[in-house]
Write an enzyme that holds these catalytic residues in place. Structure first.
Site, PDB file in Angstrom:
ATOM      1  N   CYS A 123       0.876  -1.165   0.000  1.00 49.43           N
ATOM      2  CA  CYS A 123       0.000   0.000   0.000  1.00 49.43           C
ATOM      3  C   CYS A 123       0.914   1.216   0.000  1.00 49.43           C
ATOM      4  O   CYS A 123       1.716   1.390   0.923  1.00 49.43           O
ATOM      5  CB  CYS A 123      -0.858  -0.072   1.264  1.00 49.43           C
ATOM      6  SG  CYS A 123      -1.902   1.353   1.505  1.00 49.43           S
ATOM      7  N   CYS A 137     -10.179  10.159   8.685  1.00 47.98           N
ATOM      8  CA  CYS A 137      -8.906   9.645   8.191  1.00 47.98           C
ATOM      9  C   CYS A 137      -7.758  10.434   8.799  1.00 47.98           C
ATOM     10  O   CYS A 137      -7.748  11.671   8.743  1.00 47.98           O
ATOM     11  CB  CYS A 137      -8.872   9.767   6.663  1.00 47.98           C
ATOM     12  SG  CYS A 137      -7.287   9.277   5.946  1.00 47.98           S
ATOM     13  N   GLU A 186      -4.254  11.599  -2.025  1.00 53.17           N
ATOM     14  CA  GLU A 186      -5.297  11.337  -3.016  1.00 53.17           C
ATOM     15  C   GLU A 186      -4.592  11.180  -4.371  1.00 53.17           C
ATOM     16  O   GLU A 186      -4.128  12.165  -4.958  1.00 53.17           O
ATOM     17  CB  GLU A 186      -6.293  12.503  -3.019  1.00 53.17           C
ATOM     18  CG  GLU A 186      -7.236  12.530  -4.217  1.00 53.17           C
ATOM     19  CD  GLU A 186      -7.957  11.209  -4.489  1.00 53.17           C
ATOM     20  OE1 GLU A 186      -8.393  10.530  -3.536  1.00 53.17           O
ATOM     21  OE2 GLU A 186      -8.060  10.837  -5.673  1.00 53.17           O
ATOM     22  N   SER A 242     -13.935   5.659  -2.888  1.00 51.15           N
ATOM     23  CA  SER A 242     -14.243   5.768  -1.456  1.00 51.15           C
ATOM     24  C   SER A 242     -15.570   6.489  -1.302  1.00 51.15           C
ATOM     25  O   SER A 242     -15.624   7.711  -1.324  1.00 51.15           O
ATOM     26  CB  SER A 242     -13.123   6.541  -0.755  1.00 51.15           C
ATOM     27  OG  SER A 242     -11.911   5.817  -0.870  1.00 51.15           O
ATOM     28  N   LEU A 243     -16.626   5.717  -1.129  1.00 49.30           N
ATOM     29  CA  LEU A 243     -17.964   6.318  -1.106  1.00 49.30           C
ATOM     30  C   LEU A 243     -18.363   6.696   0.326  1.00 49.30           C
ATOM     31  O   LEU A 243     -18.661   7.844   0.608  1.00 49.30           O
ATOM     32  CB  LEU A 243     -18.966   5.359  -1.746  1.00 49.30           C
ATOM     33  CG  LEU A 243     -20.213   6.012  -2.337  1.00 49.30           C
ATOM     34  CD1 LEU A 243     -19.854   6.952  -3.475  1.00 49.30           C
ATOM     35  CD2 LEU A 243     -21.200   4.955  -2.812  1.00 49.30           C
ATOM     36  N   HIS A 244     -18.432   5.725   1.193  1.00 51.31           N
ATOM     37  CA  HIS A 244     -18.681   5.913   2.631  1.00 51.31           C
ATOM     38  C   HIS A 244     -20.080   6.391   3.001  1.00 51.31           C
ATOM     39  O   HIS A 244     -20.426   6.424   4.183  1.00 51.31           O
ATOM     40  CB  HIS A 244     -17.644   6.838   3.284  1.00 51.31           C
ATOM     41  CG  HIS A 244     -16.230   6.391   3.072  1.00 51.31           C
ATOM     42  ND1 HIS A 244     -15.790   5.115   3.374  1.00 51.31           N
ATOM     43  CD2 HIS A 244     -15.145   7.023   2.542  1.00 51.31           C
ATOM     44  CE1 HIS A 244     -14.511   5.009   3.072  1.00 51.31           C
ATOM     45  NE2 HIS A 244     -14.094   6.131   2.543  1.00 51.31           N
ATOM     46  N   ASN A 318     -11.195   2.057  11.224  1.00 53.47           N
ATOM     47  CA  ASN A 318      -9.986   1.959  12.043  1.00 53.47           C
ATOM     48  C   ASN A 318      -9.888   3.229  12.869  1.00 53.47           C
ATOM     49  O   ASN A 318     -10.054   4.327  12.337  1.00 53.47           O
ATOM     50  CB  ASN A 318      -8.750   1.820  11.157  1.00 53.47           C
ATOM     51  CG  ASN A 318      -8.763   0.518  10.378  1.00 53.47           C
ATOM     52  OD1 ASN A 318      -8.958  -0.559  10.947  1.00 53.47           O
ATOM     53  ND2 ASN A 318      -8.595   0.599   9.067  1.00 53.47           N
ATOM     54  N   CYS A 361      -5.976   1.029   6.971  1.00 55.81           N
ATOM     55  CA  CYS A 361      -6.565   2.104   6.177  1.00 55.81           C
ATOM     56  C   CYS A 361      -6.870   3.322   7.027  1.00 55.81           C
ATOM     57  O   CYS A 361      -7.496   3.222   8.069  1.00 55.81           O
ATOM     58  CB  CYS A 361      -7.891   1.658   5.567  1.00 55.81           C
ATOM     59  SG  CYS A 361      -7.697   0.470   4.283  1.00 55.81           S
TER      60      CYS A 361
HETATM   61  N1  SAH Z   1      -7.360   9.138  -1.002  1.00 53.30           N
HETATM   62  C1  SAH Z   1      -7.681   7.829  -1.468  1.00 53.30           C
HETATM   63  C2  SAH Z   1      -6.780   6.728  -0.942  1.00 53.30           C
HETATM   64  C3  SAH Z   1      -6.441   6.717   0.508  1.00 53.30           C
HETATM   65  S1  SAH Z   1      -7.130   5.778   1.769  1.00 53.30           S
HETATM   66  C4  SAH Z   1      -9.097   7.488  -1.135  1.00 53.30           C
HETATM   67  O1  SAH Z   1      -9.701   8.207  -0.361  1.00 53.30           O
HETATM   68  O2  SAH Z   1      -9.625   6.542  -1.684  1.00 53.30           O
HETATM   69  C5  SAH Z   1      -7.663   4.222   1.342  1.00 53.30           C
HETATM   70  C6  SAH Z   1      -9.037   3.917   1.934  1.00 53.30           C
HETATM   71  O3  SAH Z   1      -9.064   3.951   3.367  1.00 53.30           O
HETATM   72  C7  SAH Z   1     -10.089   4.914   1.485  1.00 53.30           C
HETATM   73  O4  SAH Z   1     -11.240   4.236   1.098  1.00 53.30           O
HETATM   74  C8  SAH Z   1     -10.345   5.686   2.748  1.00 53.30           C
HETATM   75  O5  SAH Z   1     -11.589   6.318   2.723  1.00 53.30           O
HETATM   76  C9  SAH Z   1     -10.238   4.611   3.784  1.00 53.30           C
HETATM   77  N2  SAH Z   1     -10.107   5.106   5.127  1.00 53.30           N
HETATM   78  C10 SAH Z   1      -9.651   6.311   5.513  1.00 53.30           C
HETATM   79  N3  SAH Z   1      -9.675   6.419   6.855  1.00 53.30           N
HETATM   80  C11 SAH Z   1     -10.149   5.262   7.322  1.00 53.30           C
HETATM   81  C12 SAH Z   1     -10.391   4.758   8.626  1.00 53.30           C
HETATM   82  N4  SAH Z   1     -10.136   5.485   9.710  1.00 53.30           N
HETATM   83  N5  SAH Z   1     -10.873   3.500   8.729  1.00 53.30           N
HETATM   84  C13 SAH Z   1     -11.118   2.763   7.636  1.00 53.30           C
HETATM   85  N6  SAH Z   1     -10.908   3.176   6.391  1.00 53.30           N
HETATM   86  C14 SAH Z   1     -10.433   4.417   6.232  1.00 53.30           C
END
Ligand code: SAH
Length: 411
Positions: A123, A137, A186, A242-244, A318, A361
């Site tokens: 990663c 994050c 990003e 990354s939708l969430h 996380n 992550c």
């Molecule tokens: N900027 C990119 C890649 C970085 S993070 C993106 O947003 O996709 C990779 C993944 O981890 C993303 O889906 C992000 O949203 C997720 N992520 C970020 N913080 C997290 C956390 N605290 N717990 C779980 N996943 C998380």
């Protein structure tokens, strides 16, 4: 929700300061050969240097196919050392290894190598910090220090490939099979350099690591114009979005870029990517207790994605420092999965490797810290101590208002 956590500005324009010197991995084969010629060397010297670089050889003394008299000058001009390992931290009996790298300007980034029975995935980070400001994050909360150069990004993958090949990871010598852009930053906000990186990951020797398209994953918050641009590159790597949240109201708060490009636009762009590449995309969804894990949101997400070429990857949140949020409880996770599957959407729950070393992550913050977990310290402890007193984060992120995405000229 804690307002303070969403107050960070979105930052697209990375400061130019701090970019490293030119490196062979920033160049095309033709450019590298021309650079060798500029140094008064035959062009094929560039191919030799490339072969060493992608095999993880950094010491000019080991480049025995290059005449001794030319080695230093060539290496200095084309293979400047860009990544200095500060420390390794390991978990899972050594099969997960997080490396903290110091860049030439003192900025810090991390990469995480994870070995599984059937594959090895690294990663990697594409920026020091991140300008996307996602409140859950750790990297997003740091702000953006700067873009990484292509060679700085590629170097993380090369180091992982060399660690596998050299048998540094328990399980015997092996091969790096997968790369995911899920470290710091990003990737699509550093578009041109990430594209150069993709070419190097997919390229064959001597100018690449020879990985397969499907084993490379670019993960994005959903920069729609950049997804469309990537669609036209014809590289067919795996796309993760990354939708969430399935609804704009919640996503506006969890993924602030949603205020610019909405859920519908993001999945439409991802669909177009899938149609073009013939490959399903992943939808990443961090399950946050009582924030986005309600049954009605599972149903909404199911309706949004049913019939699309998407696969949902749920990530129990996380924990990150200062965040008031937790992972969803197990019953809520199970219910969420069941509802998505009932809607006909392929769904998996990601394992959270490396959580105990803040390597999972969203946990990468690259803070150098004097207190290192006892499991952690590898052979680089000396370097770590040396750095503990200085060489910290780069400056604060830029506070300029968001501007249009940097295009090609963003070199
Ligand atoms: N900027 C990119 C890649 C970085 S993070 C993106 O947003 O996709 C990779 C993944 O981890 C993303 O889906 C992000 O949203 C997720 N992520 C970020 N913080 C997290 C956390 N605290 N717990 C779980 N996943 C998380």
């Amino acid at each position: 929700m804690d307002d303070a956590m969403t107050a960070l500005p979105l930052v697209f324009d990375a400061p130019r300061r701090g970019m490293p010197p030119r490196h062979l991995a920033d160049l095309t084969r033709e450019e590298a050969r021309a650079a060798a010629a500029d140094l008064g060397q035959p062009p094929f010297r560039a191919d030799q240097l490339a072969r060493h670089f992608y095999r993880g050889v950094t010491d000019p003394a080991l480049m025995s196919d290059v005449p001794a008299a030319a080695r230093e000058a060539l290496a200095e001009a084309l293979l400047p050392g860009l990544l200095t390992p500060v420390r390794h931290q390991t978990a899972d009996g050594g099969r997960t290894r997080k490396t903290l790298w110091r860049l030439h300007d003192g900025a810090l980034v991390e990469s995480v190598l994870m070995r599984y029975p059937d594959r090895a995935t690294v990663c990697i980070s594409s920026q020091a910090g991140c300008g996307m400001a996602c409140p859950f994050c750790a990297t997003g909360q740091q702000g953006l220090t700067r873009n990484l150069s292509a060679a700085e990004i590629i170097g993380q993958a090369v180091a992982a490939a060399a660690a596998m090949a050299n048998g540094e990871i328990p399980g015997g010598p092996g091969r790096l099979s997968n790369v995911v852009f899920m470290g710091m930053g990003e990737p699509l906000a550093n578009y041109a350099r990430v594209r150069t990186t993709l070419r190097a990951l997919l390229g064959s020797a001597p100018y690449g690591l020879g990985l397969s398209q499907r084993s490379v994953t670019v993960s994005t918050v959903g920069l729609v114009p950049a997804i469309r641009r990537l669609t036209d590159e014809g590289m067919n790597v795996t796309l993760a979005v990354s939708l969430h949240a399935p609804d704009d109201e919640l996503r506006d708060t969890l993924v602030p870029i949603n205020t610019r490009w909405k859920v519908g636009e993001v999945v439409d762009a991802a669909d177009a990517y899938a149609r073009r590449t013939g490959r399903r995309y992943s939808v990443e969804y961090a399950l946050i207790r009582d924030v986005n894990d309600q049954p009605h949101r599972a149903d909404l997400l199911g309706r949004l994605l049913a019939g699309r070429l998407a696969h949902v990857n749920l990530i129990p949140l996380n924990p990150t420092p200062g965040s008031p949020w937790d992972a969803s409880l197990l019953p809520a996770q199970r219910e969420f999965v069941a509802r998505l599957r009932a809607a006909g959407v392929a769904t998996t729950v990601r394992d959270t490797r490396g959580q105990d070393i803040d390597g999972a992550c969203g946990q990468l913050a690259a803070a150098d810290s004097v207190s290192v977990p006892s499991v952690a310290v590898g052979p680089l402890a000396g370097a770590r101590r040396e750095l503990a007193s200085g060489g910290g984060q780069g400056g604060p992120s830029t506070v300029e208002p968001p501007v249009e995405l940097g295009a090609e000229g963003d070199q």
